[in-house]
Design an enzyme around this catalytic site. Structure first.
Site, PDB file in Angstrom:
ATOM      1  N   TYR A 171      -3.359   2.781  -7.435  1.00 35.70           N
ATOM      2  CA  TYR A 171      -2.776   3.653  -8.453  1.00 35.70           C
ATOM      3  C   TYR A 171      -3.210   3.267  -9.867  1.00 35.70           C
ATOM      4  CZ  TYR A 171       0.381   5.475  -4.850  1.00 35.70           C
ATOM      5  OH  TYR A 171       0.911   6.055  -3.724  1.00 35.70           O
ATOM      6  N   LYS A 222      -4.251  -3.737   5.706  1.00 35.17           N
ATOM      7  CA  LYS A 222      -5.271  -3.145   6.582  1.00 35.17           C
ATOM      8  C   LYS A 222      -6.508  -4.028   6.542  1.00 35.17           C
ATOM      9  CE  LYS A 222      -6.546   0.294   9.317  1.00 35.17           C
ATOM     10  NZ  LYS A 222      -5.980   0.408  10.681  1.00 35.17           N
ATOM     11  N   ASP A 254      -0.953   1.150   9.831  1.00 36.28           N
ATOM     12  CA  ASP A 254      -0.737   2.221  10.803  1.00 36.28           C
ATOM     13  C   ASP A 254       0.281   1.805  11.858  1.00 36.28           C
ATOM     14  OD1 ASP A 254      -2.641   0.365  11.511  1.00 36.28           O
ATOM     15  OD2 ASP A 254      -4.053   1.805  12.371  1.00 36.28           O
ATOM     16  N   ASP A 278       4.460   2.610  -1.027  1.00 36.34           N
ATOM     17  CA  ASP A 278       4.914   3.958  -1.377  1.00 36.34           C
ATOM     18  C   ASP A 278       5.201   4.755  -0.105  1.00 36.34           C
ATOM     19  OD1 ASP A 278       5.515   6.228  -2.785  1.00 36.34           O
ATOM     20  OD2 ASP A 278       3.523   6.533  -3.619  1.00 36.34           O
ATOM     21  N   ASP A 282       9.217   5.409   1.685  1.00 39.20           N
ATOM     22  CA  ASP A 282       9.710   6.774   1.886  1.00 39.20           C
ATOM     23  C   ASP A 282      10.019   7.027   3.356  1.00 39.20           C
ATOM     24  OD1 ASP A 282       9.649   7.430  -0.745  1.00 39.20           O
ATOM     25  OD2 ASP A 282       7.890   8.724  -0.654  1.00 39.20           O
TER      26      ASP A 282
END
Length: 392
Positions: A171, A222, A254, A278, A282
């Site tokens: 970001y 990852k 994942d 993020d 959520d």
């Protein structure tokens, strides 16, 4: 910041909310806590109005006083000044003891250039306050376990804390932007980058939190395909050697996304980077069936933190008095614990929320028609119920 508080649960039972919290006797003038209040957009002003009234009342009962400084951010700031984060807002935030933020964004600003949209104001204030660690609990209250989209036996008792790095990663990484490749095709690109010190500091926040909870930390990345994740894992393992009492595990993003739905009770504390955090936070927030009960804190090593509900601005229901103010109240409780060090006030707020749920009061987002013992209430009505509770 206040590391000793990282292990506190956000909405403990009524008994645990006050356990070990001695009532204080005040013989002098109460302390004034300066709060930068950012109502923002959509339902933000409604839920903030409830929160500040209830917070003021709870503080008064405990001999604490709050001085509120209202400022603009997000769409409201764009409409008034043309900028999602005016300089005056950031200056007020820096001069405060803590920042209480409601919600940002709305459909009316979706067509603006990306650097002028309301969400840029949120990113900018986090960066401006160096609020590098986002603490987001995912707790399923026993009263609402049947509201979850998952089976009750999967979610009842879930108590997860996600520690998300907040001011680095993709970001904020450079270079970013648009361009043209060697075929003349238009491209967009971003950079996911972390330095060792950035990973070290967020890892320590997470290990400290795990040490005060179930002593289990899962690092999510990852590393099988991303170099930035390989560095992340290497640094977390190194920091983990300083915490031999905390069990450290690793999981690819994942798989973590799948396990949050398949076996959420596996997790105690999760630490991860900005974009993965993020997504996971959520996802985890929906274990409870509603975003309306979940607070969050964004803290730094020093200076004021930012306390805000997980949910968005919900412009489709703004002004209808049907929003759920409970996450805003619980965000204020987190603020009292982490930044202001007034746990008695936090305990009053948390007990009031739990009491309202125990009594069956529900706002529209968590109400199920026909459920015995429940009653649908408006945002303002829930506020009045909480106000009565904290002043007892």
């Amino acid at each position: 910041m206040h590391g000793a508080m990282l292990g506190q649960r956000v909405m403990p039972s009524r008994a645990s909310a006050t356990r070990g919290v001695a009532r204080r006797r005040f013989t002098t003038v109460c302390k004034v806590h300066k709060i930068c209040v950012l109502p923002g957009d959509g339902i933000g002003p409604e839920i903030m109005n409830v929160a500040t009234k209830v917070l003021t009342a709870a503080g008064k009962k405990e001999g604490e006083e709050f001085e509120y400084h209202h400022e603009l951010i997000g769409g409201a700031a764009i409409d008034a000044t043309g900028e999602p984060l005016p300089a005056k807002t950031l200056a007020t935030a820096k001069a405060s003891n803590a920042v209480l933020l409601a919600a940002i964004g709305g459909y009316k600003w979706d067509t603006l250039p990306s650097d002028k949209r309301p969400e840029r104001g949120l990113l900018a204030i986090r960066a401006g306050l160096n609020a590098f660690a986002n603490l987001r609990p995912a707790i399923v209250p026993k009263q609402l376990a049947d509201s979850s989209p998952l089976k009750r036996e999967l979610v009842e008792g879930v108590d997860i804390l996600i520690v998300r790095e907040l001011v680095g990663g993709i970001y904020f990484g450079q270079p970013r932007g648009f361009g043209t490749n060697d075929k003349g095709e238009r491209i967009g690109y971003n950079t996911d980058v972390y330095s060792e010190p950035e990973v070290e500091r967020i890892a320590r926040v997470a290990f400290d939190a795990a040490r005060k909870r179930g002593k289990r930390l899962c690092s999510v990345e990852k590393s099988n395909v991303l170099e930035v994740s390989q560095l992340w894992k290497e640094v977390v393992i190194r920091v983990g050697k300083e915490y031999p009492d905390v069990e450290l595990s690793h999981m690819y993003i994942d798989n973590a996304a799948m396990q949050l739905l398949r076996n959420p009770k596996y997790f105690d504390v999760i630490v991860t980077g900005n974009i993965f955090g993020d997504i996971l936070s959520d996802e985890a927030s929906m274990l409870a069936g509603s975003l309306g009960l979940l607070p969050s804190a964004s803290i730094s090593g020093a200076g004021p933190g930012i306390y805000e509900p997980v949910h968005g601005s919900a412009p489709d229901i703004a002004g209808q008095d049907i929003a759920n103010p409970l996450a805003m109240i619980l965000s204020a409780a987190m603020m009292c614990r982490y930044d202001l060090n007034i746990p008695n006030v936090a305990a009053r707020l948390e007990a009031a929320v739990e009491g309202a749920l125990d009594a069956g009061y529900r706002t529209q987002d968590i109400y199920k028609a026909g459920t015995p013992g429940t009653k649908l209430v408006k945002c303002s009505e829930m506020g009045e119920l909480l106000l009565q509770s904290v002043t007892k």
